[in-house]
Motif scaffolding. Structure first.
Motif, PDB file in Angstrom:
ATOM      1  N   THR A  24       0.955  -1.400  -0.136  1.00  0.00           N
ATOM      2  CA  THR A  24      -0.053   0.226   0.033  1.00  0.00           C
ATOM      3  C   THR A  24       0.455   1.070  -0.056  1.00  0.00           C
ATOM      4  OG1 THR A  24      -0.112  -0.470   2.177  1.00  0.00           O
ATOM      5  CG2 THR A  24      -1.617  -1.513   0.680  1.00  0.00           C
ATOM      6  N   ASP A  25       2.040   1.190   0.524  1.00  0.00           N
ATOM      7  CA  ASP A  25       2.738   2.127   0.760  1.00  0.00           C
ATOM      8  C   ASP A  25       3.277   2.487  -0.153  1.00  0.00           C
ATOM      9  OD1 ASP A  25       2.406   2.604   3.298  1.00  0.00           O
ATOM     10  OD2 ASP A  25       4.431   2.058   4.209  1.00  0.00           O
ATOM     11  N   VAL A  26       3.999   1.399  -1.122  1.00  0.00           N
ATOM     12  CA  VAL A  26       4.315   1.412  -2.735  1.00  0.00           C
ATOM     13  C   VAL A  26       3.214   1.695  -3.817  1.00  0.00           C
ATOM     14  CG1 VAL A  26       5.468   0.001  -4.475  1.00  0.00           C
ATOM     15  CG2 VAL A  26       6.186  -0.597  -1.994  1.00  0.00           C
ATOM     16  N   LEU A  27       1.959   1.401  -3.775  1.00  0.00           N
ATOM     17  CA  LEU A  27       1.360   2.042  -4.534  1.00  0.00           C
ATOM     18  C   LEU A  27       0.825   3.227  -4.351  1.00  0.00           C
ATOM     19  CD1 LEU A  27      -0.738   1.961  -6.833  1.00  0.00           C
ATOM     20  CD2 LEU A  27      -2.541   1.316  -4.949  1.00  0.00           C
ATOM     21  N   ALA A  28       0.719   3.644  -2.999  1.00  0.00           N
ATOM     22  CA  ALA A  28       0.928   5.687  -2.821  1.00  0.00           C
ATOM     23  C   ALA A  28       2.271   6.191  -3.209  1.00  0.00           C
ATOM     24  CB  ALA A  28       0.468   6.117  -1.312  1.00  0.00           C
ATOM     25  N   ALA A  29       3.238   5.927  -3.317  1.00  0.00           N
ATOM     26  CA  ALA A  29       4.626   6.591  -3.553  1.00  0.00           C
ATOM     27  C   ALA A  29       4.563   6.670  -5.187  1.00  0.00           C
ATOM     28  CB  ALA A  29       5.316   5.513  -3.164  1.00  0.00           C
ATOM     29  N   GLY A  30       4.393   5.273  -5.064  1.00  0.00           N
ATOM     30  CA  GLY A  30       4.282   4.911  -6.720  1.00  0.00           C
ATOM     31  C   GLY A  30       3.256   6.538  -7.380  1.00  0.00           C
ATOM     32  N   THR A  31       2.248   5.908  -7.816  1.00  0.00           N
ATOM     33  CA  THR A  31       0.845   6.634  -8.324  1.00  0.00           C
ATOM     34  C   THR A  31       1.436   8.186  -7.941  1.00  0.00           C
ATOM     35  OG1 THR A  31      -0.630   5.225  -7.652  1.00  0.00           O
ATOM     36  CG2 THR A  31      -1.422   7.593  -7.820  1.00  0.00           C
ATOM     37  N   GLU A  32       1.741   9.020  -6.970  1.00  0.00           N
ATOM     38  CA  GLU A  32       2.280  10.523  -6.593  1.00  0.00           C
ATOM     39  C   GLU A  32       3.656  10.647  -7.412  1.00  0.00           C
ATOM     40  OE1 GLU A  32       3.802  13.135  -3.335  1.00  0.00           O
ATOM     41  OE2 GLU A  32       3.700  11.174  -2.926  1.00  0.00           O
ATOM     42  N   ALA A  37       5.539  13.283 -12.806  1.00  0.00           N
ATOM     43  CA  ALA A  37       6.066  12.475 -13.765  1.00  0.00           C
ATOM     44  C   ALA A  37       5.084  12.613 -15.024  1.00  0.00           C
ATOM     45  CB  ALA A  37       6.420  10.900 -14.243  1.00  0.00           C
ATOM     46  N   GLU A  38       4.105  12.436 -15.201  1.00  0.00           N
ATOM     47  CA  GLU A  38       3.277  12.886 -15.825  1.00  0.00           C
ATOM     48  C   GLU A  38       2.940  14.395 -16.469  1.00  0.00           C
ATOM     49  OE1 GLU A  38       0.393   8.421 -16.503  1.00  0.00           O
ATOM     50  OE2 GLU A  38      -0.052  10.398 -15.364  1.00  0.00           O
ATOM     51  N   ARG A  39       2.849  14.859 -14.812  1.00  0.00           N
ATOM     52  CA  ARG A  39       2.567  16.135 -15.131  1.00  0.00           C
ATOM     53  C   ARG A  39       3.929  16.771 -15.877  1.00  0.00           C
ATOM     54  NH1 ARG A  39       0.284  15.806  -9.922  1.00  0.00           N
ATOM     55  NH2 ARG A  39       2.138  16.886  -9.056  1.00  0.00           N
ATOM     56  N   ALA A  40       5.122  16.391 -15.900  1.00  0.00           N
ATOM     57  CA  ALA A  40       6.200  17.101 -16.069  1.00  0.00           C
ATOM     58  C   ALA A  40       6.673  16.500 -17.702  1.00  0.00           C
ATOM     59  CB  ALA A  40       7.485  17.096 -14.805  1.00  0.00           C
ATOM     60  N   GLY A  41       5.634  16.341 -18.028  1.00  0.00           N
ATOM     61  CA  GLY A  41       5.945  14.952 -19.414  1.00  0.00           C
ATOM     62  C   GLY A  41       7.209  14.502 -19.189  1.00  0.00           C
ATOM     63  N   GLN A  42       7.258  13.804 -18.354  1.00  0.00           N
ATOM     64  CA  GLN A  42       9.021  12.962 -17.813  1.00  0.00           C
ATOM     65  C   GLN A  42       8.369  11.252 -18.669  1.00  0.00           C
ATOM     66  OE1 GLN A  42      10.483  12.836 -13.873  1.00  0.00           O
ATOM     67  NE2 GLN A  42      11.764  16.054 -14.495  1.00  0.00           N
ATOM     68  N   HIS A  43       8.525  11.312 -19.458  1.00  0.00           N
ATOM     69  CA  HIS A  43       7.855   9.597 -20.094  1.00  0.00           C
ATOM     70  C   HIS A  43       8.552   8.466 -19.167  1.00  0.00           C
ATOM     71  CE1 HIS A  43       5.385  11.588 -22.679  1.00  0.00           C
ATOM     72  NE2 HIS A  43       6.513  12.069 -23.892  1.00  0.00           N
ATOM     73  N   ALA A  47       7.910   5.421 -17.050  1.00  0.00           N
ATOM     74  CA  ALA A  47       6.923   4.675 -17.021  1.00  0.00           C
ATOM     75  C   ALA A  47       7.842   3.445 -16.029  1.00  0.00           C
ATOM     76  CB  ALA A  47       8.639   4.021 -18.006  1.00  0.00           C
ATOM     77  N   ARG A  48       9.174   4.081 -15.263  1.00  0.00           N
ATOM     78  CA  ARG A  48       9.434   3.583 -14.002  1.00  0.00           C
ATOM     79  C   ARG A  48       8.665   3.897 -13.367  1.00  0.00           C
ATOM     80  NH1 ARG A  48      14.052   1.249 -15.349  1.00  0.00           N
ATOM     81  NH2 ARG A  48      15.265   2.507 -17.420  1.00  0.00           N
ATOM     82  N   SER A  49       8.127   4.383 -12.633  1.00  0.00           N
ATOM     83  CA  SER A  49       7.318   5.129 -11.837  1.00  0.00           C
ATOM     84  C   SER A  49       5.156   4.391 -11.405  1.00  0.00           C
ATOM     85  CB  SER A  49       7.104   6.172 -10.923  1.00  0.00           C
ATOM     86  OG  SER A  49       6.019   6.851 -12.494  1.00  0.00           O
ATOM     87  N   GLY A  50       5.213   4.002 -13.088  1.00  0.00           N
ATOM     88  CA  GLY A  50       4.153   3.033 -13.389  1.00  0.00           C
ATOM     89  C   GLY A  50       4.928   1.591 -13.292  1.00  0.00           C
ATOM     90  N   LEU A  51       5.670   1.452 -13.336  1.00  0.00           N
ATOM     91  CA  LEU A  51       6.180   0.039 -12.922  1.00  0.00           C
ATOM     92  C   LEU A  51       6.142  -0.778 -11.840  1.00  0.00           C
ATOM     93  CD1 LEU A  51       7.745  -2.925 -13.870  1.00  0.00           C
ATOM     94  CD2 LEU A  51      10.179  -2.071 -13.770  1.00  0.00           C
ATOM     95  N   SER A  73       2.743   1.533 -18.357  1.00  0.00           N
ATOM     96  CA  SER A  73       4.169   1.856 -18.624  1.00  0.00           C
ATOM     97  C   SER A  73       4.950   1.509 -19.613  1.00  0.00           C
ATOM     98  CB  SER A  73       4.537   0.913 -16.999  1.00  0.00           C
ATOM     99  OG  SER A  73       6.049   1.009 -16.664  1.00  0.00           O
ATOM    100  N   TYR A  74       4.127   0.764 -20.358  1.00  0.00           N
ATOM    101  CA  TYR A  74       5.410   0.182 -21.843  1.00  0.00           C
ATOM    102  C   TYR A  74       4.780   1.143 -22.562  1.00  0.00           C
ATOM    103  CZ  TYR A  74       5.795  -2.069 -25.753  1.00  0.00           C
ATOM    104  OH  TYR A  74       6.696  -2.243 -26.855  1.00  0.00           O
ATOM    105  N   ARG A  75       3.783   1.886 -22.957  1.00  0.00           N
ATOM    106  CA  ARG A  75       3.548   3.832 -23.837  1.00  0.00           C
ATOM    107  C   ARG A  75       4.713   4.281 -23.602  1.00  0.00           C
ATOM    108  NH1 ARG A  75      -2.096   1.014 -22.871  1.00  0.00           N
ATOM    109  NH2 ARG A  75      -1.980   2.948 -21.899  1.00  0.00           N
ATOM    110  N   ALA A  76       4.505   4.957 -22.125  1.00  0.00           N
ATOM    111  CA  ALA A  76       5.764   5.796 -21.817  1.00  0.00           C
ATOM    112  C   ALA A  76       7.094   5.518 -21.667  1.00  0.00           C
ATOM    113  CB  ALA A  76       5.229   5.962 -20.229  1.00  0.00           C
ATOM    114  N   ALA A  77       7.225   4.402 -22.193  1.00  0.00           N
ATOM    115  CA  ALA A  77       8.882   3.574 -21.890  1.00  0.00           C
ATOM    116  C   ALA A  77       8.938   3.770 -23.196  1.00  0.00           C
ATOM    117  CB  ALA A  77       9.406   2.267 -21.678  1.00  0.00           C
TER     118      ALA A  77
END
Length: 365
Positions: A24-32, A37-43, A47-51, A73-77
């Motif tokens: 649950t901590d991983v999910l929260a940190a990863g989602t944040e 990353a998406e807001r900043a356009g950092q594909h 991808a890596r946080s989406g993994l 994640s694959y599309r972003a990568a």
């Protein structure tokens, strides 16, 4: 020889997460991090946080969310031109496919991940993907085909001092020996895996090793209380880390231990619990195995013989459809155990027409 276990699937800004972090901590940190990353356009970072998000959803049994996450994640990568990140996303998708019982898809995705990992120069994702292929074959009961790959990956992991991968390989080889009746060898391998996992602080690997030890202690030694103690210790780690699938398999093993000891009412309750957990996470393999244990327990508690025969025949068809050879053999032994082999065979053709919709509807992981 081995350092502290680490989680290579937690990448980018999430490398500070531990292999023992609560999901649950991983999910929260990863989602944040993913949203940032998406807001900043950092594909690449997306991808890596989406993994990590995909893996947290998968291990929590949230298969639809996991399916969406690994594909995103694959599309972003791909947008970032990051071959290694594409491989990791495919590894996650292949692992999810196996969890959901879609073995041909799992093999395709994992082979693609291994090839991309090699092409991208990421030996870790290549190793994890080959390990996924080995585990897929082992789960299906194709032991001869994957035993050598398990041993090859074990040698590589030992050479690099990767505790987590060494533990995985030892447990896989141990399971093959257990399923082919070499209990002493299996016990020694599970014991080594438990020791390495404990020293490396790999609570997930340790929990699975304890489950394997409990199985051997029960089936070989008939030591019910020791087996249950080991499972209780493993359950504590599963709950602390929110390992939904591992917890469900722990409960199913408790059912196995109680059934072997003739404690059929307890076994029935445990199989019912595991069955509910597996259904909640859409895991057909665990569901079918729990149904098998439940059918046997109910038979021992006086269930109508014809009902038992019909359910075992249906389960045989389900497991045949999923492609689980070893589990299909377990059904055949259950039919023999209750003197139902002939009766079940008569119902086999009809049962095949009524396979559970969940098995036929298993989709992309």
């Amino acid at each position: 020889m081995y350092g502290k276990a680490f989680a290579p699937e937690y990448q980018g800004a999430l490398t500070t997460l531990s292999v023992n972090s609560s999901l649950t901590d991983v999910l929260a940190a990863g989602t944040e991090q993913l949203r940032a990353a998406e807001r900043a356009g950092q594909h690449g970072e997306a991808a890596r946080s989406g993994l990590a998000v995909a893996e947290a959803h998968r291990r929590l049994g949230q298969v639809r969310d996991a399916d969406r996450a690994w594909k995103a994640s694959y599309r972003a990568a791909r947008q970032a031109g990051d071959t290694a990140a594409m491989a990791w996303a495919l590894w996650s998708g292949g692992t999810l496919a196996r969890q959901r019982g879609s073995f041909p898809l799992a093999r395709r995705l994992l082979q693609l991940a291994a090839d991309l990992g090699e092409h991208g120069g990421d030996i870790v994702v290549r190793g994890y993907s080959l390990a996924g292929l080995a585990e897929t074959g082992r789960i299906q009961g194709d032991y001869e085909a994957v035993r050598r790959l398990h041993e090859q990956l074990l040698a590589e992991a030992r050479r690099r001092g990767e505790a987590r991968h060494t533990v995985w390989a030892l447990e896989g080889i141990a399971q093959i020996h257990r399923n082919t009746g070499s209990y002493d060898t299996a016990y020694a391998l599970f014991e080594e895996a438990a020791e390495i996992a404990a020293r490396a602080e790999d609570r997930r690997g340790h929990a699975w090793a304890l489950r394997g030890l409990a199985d051997i202690v029960s089936v070989r030694d008939g030591d019910v209380e020791r087996a249950l103690e080991l499972l209780s210790e493993a359950e504590a780690s599963c709950r602390a880390m929110k390992l939904s699938s591992a917890l469900a398999y722990n409960h199913k093993m408790r059912g196995n231990v109680c059934y072997r000891a003739g404690r059929y009412a307890e076994a029935r309750e445990l199989y019912e619990l595991a069955l509910s957990e597996f259904r909640d996470m859409s895991e057909p393999r665990g569901e079918a195995l729990s149904r098998l244990g439940l059918a046997k327990s109910r038979a021992r508690l006086g269930r109508d013989r014809a009902e038992t025969a019909a359910e075992l025949a249906e389960l045989a068809g389900v497991l045949e459809q999923i492609g689980l050879r070893h589990a299909r053999e377990m059904v055949a032994r259950a039919q023999d155990e209750f003197g139902l082999a002939g009766a079940s065979a008569e119902r086999g053709e009809a049962a095949a027409d009524h396979l559970v919709a969940g098995v036929e509807a298993v989709g992309v992981r």
